[in-house]
Structures are given as C-alpha cells and as structure tokens.
Write a protein that holds these residues in place. Structure first.
Motif, PDB file in Angstrom:
ATOM      1  N   MET A   1       0.846  -1.192   0.000  1.00  9.18           N
ATOM      2  CA  MET A   1       0.000   0.000   0.000  1.00  9.18           C
ATOM      3  C   MET A   1       0.885   1.245   0.000  1.00  9.18           C
ATOM      4  SD  MET A   1      -2.854   1.219   2.820  1.00  9.18           S
ATOM      5  CE  MET A   1      -3.972  -0.106   2.423  1.00  9.18           C
ATOM      6  N   LEU A   2       0.573   2.181  -0.891  1.00 10.10           N
ATOM      7  CA  LEU A   2       1.372   3.392  -0.968  1.00 10.10           C
ATOM      8  C   LEU A   2       0.763   4.564  -0.203  1.00 10.10           C
ATOM      9  CD1 LEU A   2       2.446   3.273  -4.709  1.00 10.10           C
ATOM     10  CD2 LEU A   2       3.783   2.665  -2.705  1.00 10.10           C
ATOM     11  N   GLN A   3      -0.564   4.592  -0.054  1.00  8.83           N
ATOM     12  CA  GLN A   3      -1.193   5.737   0.598  1.00  8.83           C
ATOM     13  C   GLN A   3      -2.591   5.334   1.059  1.00  8.83           C
ATOM     14  OE1 GLN A   3      -0.937   8.131   2.511  1.00  8.83           O
ATOM     15  NE2 GLN A   3       0.177   9.560   1.199  1.00  8.83           N
ATOM     16  N   HIS A   4      -3.185   6.194   1.887  1.00  7.82           N
ATOM     17  CA  HIS A   4      -4.534   5.983   2.398  1.00  7.82           C
ATOM     18  C   HIS A   4      -5.152   7.373   2.555  1.00  7.82           C
ATOM     19  CE1 HIS A   4      -7.696   5.203   5.392  1.00  7.82           C
ATOM     20  NE2 HIS A   4      -7.673   3.953   4.971  1.00  7.82           N
ATOM     21  N   PRO A   5      -6.467   7.527   2.313  1.00  8.89           N
ATOM     22  CA  PRO A   5      -7.081   8.861   2.373  1.00  8.89           C
ATOM     23  C   PRO A   5      -6.822   9.606   3.675  1.00  8.89           C
ATOM     24  CG  PRO A   5      -8.605   7.296   1.386  1.00  8.89           C
ATOM     25  CD  PRO A   5      -7.417   6.495   1.842  1.00  8.89           C
ATOM     26  N   VAL A   6      -6.826   8.917   4.819  1.00 11.71           N
ATOM     27  CA  VAL A   6      -6.619   9.620   6.083  1.00 11.71           C
ATOM     28  C   VAL A   6      -5.203  10.184   6.176  1.00 11.71           C
ATOM     29  CG1 VAL A   6      -5.836   7.641   7.466  1.00 11.71           C
ATOM     30  CG2 VAL A   6      -7.046   9.522   8.577  1.00 11.71           C
ATOM     31  N   LEU A   7      -4.265   9.558   5.468  1.00  8.21           N
ATOM     32  CA  LEU A   7      -2.879  10.028   5.516  1.00  8.21           C
ATOM     33  C   LEU A   7      -2.614  11.140   4.508  1.00  8.21           C
ATOM     34  CD1 LEU A   7      -0.995   6.619   5.850  1.00  8.21           C
ATOM     35  CD2 LEU A   7      -1.704   8.186   7.666  1.00  8.21           C
ATOM     36  N   GLU A   8      -3.375  11.151   3.419  1.00  6.05           N
ATOM     37  CA  GLU A   8      -3.142  12.165   2.394  1.00  6.05           C
ATOM     38  C   GLU A   8      -3.345  13.568   2.960  1.00  6.05           C
ATOM     39  OE1 GLU A   8      -5.694  11.090  -0.813  1.00  6.05           O
ATOM     40  OE2 GLU A   8      -4.431   9.406  -1.449  1.00  6.05           O
ATOM     41  N   ARG A   9      -4.403  13.743   3.752  1.00  2.00           N
ATOM     42  CA  ARG A   9      -4.632  15.059   4.362  1.00  2.00           C
ATOM     43  C   ARG A   9      -3.601  15.327   5.456  1.00  2.00           C
ATOM     44  NH1 ARG A   9      -7.594  19.361   5.370  1.00  2.00           N
ATOM     45  NH2 ARG A   9      -8.041  19.986   7.509  1.00  2.00           N
ATOM     46  N   ALA A  10      -3.292  14.301   6.251  1.00  3.48           N
ATOM     47  CA  ALA A  10      -2.351  14.493   7.358  1.00  3.48           C
ATOM     48  C   ALA A  10      -0.979  14.900   6.853  1.00  3.48           C
ATOM     49  CB  ALA A  10      -2.250  13.210   8.168  1.00  3.48           C
ATOM     50  N   ALA A  11      -0.595  14.430   5.665  1.00  2.00           N
ATOM     51  CA  ALA A  11       0.725  14.760   5.126  1.00  2.00           C
ATOM     52  C   ALA A  11       0.896  16.258   4.916  1.00  2.00           C
ATOM     53  CB  ALA A  11       0.954  14.016   3.819  1.00  2.00           C
ATOM     54  N   MET A  12      -0.219  16.989   4.767  1.00  2.03           N
ATOM     55  CA  MET A  12      -0.158  18.429   4.554  1.00  2.03           C
ATOM     56  C   MET A  12       0.339  19.182   5.786  1.00  2.03           C
ATOM     57  SD  MET A  12      -3.888  18.729   2.716  1.00  2.03           S
ATOM     58  CE  MET A  12      -3.938  20.489   2.996  1.00  2.03           C
ATOM     59  N   PHE A  13       0.223  18.569   6.965  1.00  2.00           N
ATOM     60  CA  PHE A  13       0.537  19.283   8.192  1.00  2.00           C
ATOM     61  C   PHE A  13       1.996  19.151   8.606  1.00  2.00           C
ATOM     62  CE2 PHE A  13      -4.026  18.217   8.532  1.00  2.00           C
ATOM     63  CZ  PHE A  13      -4.526  19.503   8.525  1.00  2.00           C
ATOM     64  N   GLY A  14       2.774  18.316   7.904  1.00  3.36           N
ATOM     65  CA  GLY A  14       4.192  18.204   8.186  1.00  3.36           C
ATOM     66  C   GLY A  14       4.468  17.656   9.578  1.00  3.36           C
ATOM     67  N   VAL A  15       5.609  18.059  10.151  1.00  6.90           N
ATOM     68  CA  VAL A  15       6.039  17.588  11.474  1.00  6.90           C
ATOM     69  C   VAL A  15       5.526  18.545  12.543  1.00  6.90           C
ATOM     70  CG1 VAL A  15       8.031  17.125  12.948  1.00  6.90           C
ATOM     71  CG2 VAL A  15       8.098  16.491  10.525  1.00  6.90           C
ATOM     72  N   LYS A  16       4.863  17.999  13.548  1.00  6.60           N
ATOM     73  CA  LYS A  16       4.420  18.784  14.705  1.00  6.60           C
ATOM     74  C   LYS A  16       4.757  17.994  15.955  1.00  6.60           C
ATOM     75  CE  LYS A  16       0.632  21.440  12.621  1.00  6.60           C
ATOM     76  NZ  LYS A  16      -0.782  21.861  12.771  1.00  6.60           N
ATOM     77  N   LEU A  17       5.847  18.374  16.604  1.00  2.85           N
ATOM     78  CA  LEU A  17       6.268  17.654  17.787  1.00  2.85           C
ATOM     79  C   LEU A  17       5.346  17.948  18.960  1.00  2.85           C
ATOM     80  CD1 LEU A  17      10.137  18.160  17.508  1.00  2.85           C
ATOM     81  CD2 LEU A  17       8.801  16.147  16.862  1.00  2.85           C
ATOM     82  N   GLY A  18       5.183  16.995  19.855  1.00  2.37           N
ATOM     83  CA  GLY A  18       4.316  17.155  21.025  1.00  2.37           C
ATOM     84  C   GLY A  18       3.605  15.854  21.338  1.00  2.37           C
ATOM     85  N   LEU A  19       3.189  15.688  22.577  1.00  5.51           N
ATOM     86  CA  LEU A  19       2.634  14.419  23.030  1.00  5.51           C
ATOM     87  C   LEU A  19       1.145  14.455  23.358  1.00  5.51           C
ATOM     88  CD1 LEU A  19       5.520  13.289  25.404  1.00  5.51           C
ATOM     89  CD2 LEU A  19       5.225  12.795  22.972  1.00  5.51           C
ATOM     90  N   GLU A  20       0.586  15.614  23.616  1.00  6.11           N
ATOM     91  CA  GLU A  20      -0.800  15.659  24.093  1.00  6.11           C
ATOM     92  C   GLU A  20      -1.780  15.139  23.064  1.00  6.11           C
ATOM     93  OE1 GLU A  20      -2.067  16.026  27.107  1.00  6.11           O
ATOM     94  OE2 GLU A  20       0.057  15.963  27.615  1.00  6.11           O
ATOM     95  N   ARG A  21      -1.590  15.490  21.784  1.00  8.60           N
ATOM     96  CA  ARG A  21      -2.492  14.985  20.736  1.00  8.60           C
ATOM     97  C   ARG A  21      -2.479  13.464  20.734  1.00  8.60           C
ATOM     98  NH1 ARG A  21       0.535  18.732  18.199  1.00  8.60           N
ATOM     99  NH2 ARG A  21       1.794  17.109  17.205  1.00  8.60           N
ATOM    100  N   MET A  22      -1.287  12.908  20.829  1.00  3.56           N
ATOM    101  CA  MET A  22      -1.154  11.453  20.769  1.00  3.56           C
ATOM    102  C   MET A  22      -1.780  10.796  21.992  1.00  3.56           C
ATOM    103  SD  MET A  22       0.028   9.414  18.507  1.00  3.56           S
ATOM    104  CE  MET A  22       0.668   7.755  18.247  1.00  3.56           C
ATOM    105  N   ARG A  23      -1.546  11.345  23.166  1.00  3.30           N
ATOM    106  CA  ARG A  23      -2.133  10.769  24.381  1.00  3.30           C
ATOM    107  C   ARG A  23      -3.659  10.783  24.314  1.00  3.30           C
ATOM    108  NH1 ARG A  23       2.168  13.776  27.699  1.00  3.30           N
ATOM    109  NH2 ARG A  23       3.674  12.154  28.227  1.00  3.30           N
ATOM    110  N   GLN A  24      -4.217  11.894  23.875  1.00  3.34           N
ATOM    111  CA  GLN A  24      -5.667  12.010  23.794  1.00  3.34           C
ATOM    112  C   GLN A  24      -6.224  11.022  22.768  1.00  3.34           C
ATOM    113  OE1 GLN A  24      -7.002  15.936  22.743  1.00  3.34           O
ATOM    114  NE2 GLN A  24      -9.149  15.502  23.216  1.00  3.34           N
TER     115      GLN A  24
END
Length: 432
Positions: free
Chosen positions: A1-24
């Motif tokens: 698999m090369l891509q998935h719709p949920v990742l195509e949009r997420a790729a636009m946001f680049g790198v965002k370091l931080g843990l709270e989003r992931m924990r939630q």
C-alpha cells in the motif's frame, strides 16, 4: 500500500512535535500502546538496524514481536511489522480505517471540524492498534524524530536505547550534540535500563546525567578490539561477558556497534525475565535484515538510504573496503532540507562521476538544483532526470553504481529492480 485517504490530508501538516495529541488520541483507542512491553529506540543513525536486530533476536527466542520502522523504503506496510514481516494491505487498510473513524470522533468530542493529527502520529497509532489486535509479546518501537516530543514517547518502555548521536534535524533538535542528546534522552524513564551505542563525549555526558537523575542502569559497549574479529565473525562484548564468534547479517563495519547495542538490549531484557539464550542472540544477529541499507540489488548496483554526513561516512568506509576503484558512479538524490555538500564530500573521492537524480517524494530536490549545489565538490557532475530515467543511463556507463542520499531514492531503485522495470528499460527492443 502506498497511501490511504486519512494520511493524504495528514501529510499536509508536516512535522508537529508534542505528546498531548497522541495521548488524547490513544485514549480513544483504549491505549493499545500499553498492552505489551516496549523496547524504545532513538538515535541519529542506526535505529533501524538495532530495531531489526532486536526483533530478530526476540523472534529466535520464541517471542511474537511488533516492530515499527520509519520512513518506509517502498511501501507504507514496511512501517508496521509482525515478526519482521510488513503487514498485508487488508490489515493495514482496516487499521487505518479504524484510525480515521477515531480521528473523526476526536474532532467531534473537541468541537472541531477536523482533528489535526500528523502523518507520523496516525501511522504510529495504527501500529499500536495492530500490535494490540495481534497480541504481540513485545513491541520494538523506533523513534521518528528526536525523542522527548516524538509521538512514540507515550510508551512505557522496559528498555530505552540511544544508538548514535550526530548533527541532524538541527532545526527541531538544537544546534549541537549536547542539545540533540538532551532531546533523544527524553525517552529515558525512571528506573528503566538504558543501552547506548558509542556516543561522543559531550552527548554521553548528557545521557549519563539524565540516567543518573532518573536512577536508570546504563550500559554502553566498549570499542571493538581488533582481536575480536575472527574469520569474518566477531566476538561481541555484552553486559554479561561476550557473545560469539557471530556473523552479522547486515553489511558494513559499523554494524558491529549496532550489534553490541542489540546484545546489550537482549541482556537487559533477560534480566527482566525474558528467556533469551546465546544461540538466539547469535541466530538473530545473523538473520536480521533491512531493505535499502548497503543493499546489493544486483551485481554492480548498490542502494543505500544514507541521508546525512555520518551515514555517508559509513557508506564510504564500506565501499573503500569492499569494492574495486575505477568505473564507480554515484547516483545521488536528496530532500530539499538536506545539506548536499556535507553529505557528498565524504563520498566524492571514491567516484569517477556524480550524477544527480530525483525520487518521487514531494520534498525531493530538483536534480538541476542539486547539481548546482554540488559544484566544486567533484570535477565531474552530471544532471540526471527522475531515477527511473537516470538509473538505466548510469548503469550503462558504470562498473559500479551506488544509489544514495535518501531512503526514498534507494527504495525507488529497489522497486525498479524488483518489478523488472529496470530490465525493460535497459532492453533496446522494449516498446516505448
């Protein structure tokens, strides 16, 4: 698999370091990252090799292992492995569909139009979800960037690993080795054993201080002695004596240090109740493998995913020791954020010609711009086209072709060979 719709949009946001989003986000998934014990692996270089070795050792000892790797070389599936094998498209699609639904629920709960999560966060969450569903015995988790604020740093490790420290991702991690060491040491948790590779003094001091403050036992392998080499095999130092002679499956003299780190991890796990005998360690080191790392794709063609100066120096040492001079061409493609001069300088003297190319990554540097940046590094620099066009041309002229500068470029070369596309391109009778 090369891509998935949920990742195509997420790729636009680049790198965002931080843990709270992931924990939630993981709380909505019932915290799958806490289901199985974790070996957490950070480092500038060597992370993938150590993850592959630790995974293989644990498999040889009879454990079911979930492993994350990043970035992928050819396909997205390579980022989520069960017992060293990338998960299939159906399993990956199901996991990402579930992740997408959970992301939508997070947006609703927060009263947002969209829950903004990064590409890496979503793939990492998908990996934890898969590992929990597959009931793995242990997770080997590779840090994406840095450590302290990396999305993987929500885990509770039973061993923290720092393989290597070098000057990379300085915009995010800091201007010097001490700063970078501080970010990577952010994966160290209270009383959890720490294993490191050979670190530069200024970085080692930082890691040792963190480990001491958090009351963590720390082990680092000593330098490999010349007498430890025997008939192409190695005697490796461990926290409990020595292991070997052993053959290391991954290529390059630098893999000896990575192997000792993996041995150190195995012994730390053994002290916590894992049943890992010496034979399992030896077999694991021999079978461990990674795509796109000093990989001979076919005679006369090597692909390597090195992308920073330290990686270039490792590749240069391997080529000096294992290939004949004359007729060598470097085919290099890099991301726009990389320093091409610092990368190519350690390699330039080994090659008769340098040809620039470009992979399909959206941040890949244009071959013309790359060649311009490299002016003065080598007397013979040619501008190539996309790698599917440049590689056949270079192979026709070279005794040895080395493709490097990015895992994505190495992956593109792998795909051309694996699919037979390269041979069809080479065939003068092939249809156009």
């Amino acid at each position: 698999m090369l891509q998935h719709p949920v990742l195509e949009r997420a790729a636009m946001f680049g790198v965002k370091l931080g843990l709270e989003r992931m924990r939630q986000f993981l709380s909505l998934l019932d915290e799958p990252h806490l289901v199985a014990p974790v070996v957490h692996v950070a480092g500038t270089n060597g992370k993938g090799s150590v993850c592959a070795m630790v995974t293989a050792i644990l498999m040889e000892a009879g454990y079911r292992v979930g492993t994350t790797m990043s970035p992928h070389v050819e396909a997205l599936n390579e980022r989520i492995l069960i017992d060293g094998v990338p998960i299939d498209d159906a399993s990956l699609g199901e996991a990402l569909d579930h992740i997408a639904r959970t992301r939508d629920q997070l947006a609703i709960d927060a009263g947002l139009e969209d829950a903004v999560l990064t590409y890496f966060e979503l793939v990492t969450a998908a990996a934890f979800y898969v590992f929990a569903r597959r009931q793995v015995d242990v997770q080997v988790i590779e840090v994406g960037l840095g450590g302290r604020l990396d999305a993987t740093n929500v885990v509770r490790p039973i061993c923290a690993v720092i393989t290597h420290l070098g000057l990379d991702h300085m915009a995010q991690l800091g201007p010097d080795i001490a700063s970078i060491a501080g970010e990577k040491a952010g994966i160290i948790k209270s009383s959890v054993p720490v294993v490191t590779g050979p670190l530069p003094p200024e970085g080692r001091a930082v890691v040792e201080a963190v480990a001491k403050r958090l009351k963590c036992p720390l082990w680092a392998p000593p330098a490999l002695r010349r007498e430890a080499r025997r008939d192409g095999r190695l005697i490796l130092t461990s926290p409990e004596g020595s292991v070997g002679p052993v053959h290391i499956g991954l290529k390059g003299a630098h893999q000896a240090s990575n192997a000792m780190v993996a041995v150190g991890v195995a012994h730390q796990l053994r002290r916590q109740g894992f049943v890992i005998d010496t034979a399992a360690i030896q077999r694991g080191l021999e079978r461990a493998w990674l795509p796109g790392r000093i990989e001979e794709l076919r005679p006369g063609l090597i692909a390597d995913g090195a992308h920073n100066p330290d990686g270039a120096r490792v590749l240069a040492r391997y080529l000096e020791a294992n290939t004949e001079p004359g007729g060598r061409i470097l085919l290099v493609g890099m991301g726009s954020q990389r320093d091409p001069v610092a990368f190519v300088e350690p390699l330039a003297g080994l090659f008769d010609e340098i040809v620039t190319t470009q992979g399909r990554h959206p941040r890949a540097r244009n071959p013309e711009a790359l060649a311009h940046a490299l002016e003065g590094v080598h007397p013979v620099i040619a501008v190539g086209g996309p790698i599917e066009e440049a590689l056949p041309d270079v192979l026709a002229d070279a005794k040895l072709t080395v493709v490097t500068g990015s895992l994505f470029v190495a992956g593109a070369a792998r795909a051309l060979v694996r699919t037979g596309e390269l041979d069809r391109t080479d065939d003068p009778g092939a249809s156009v």
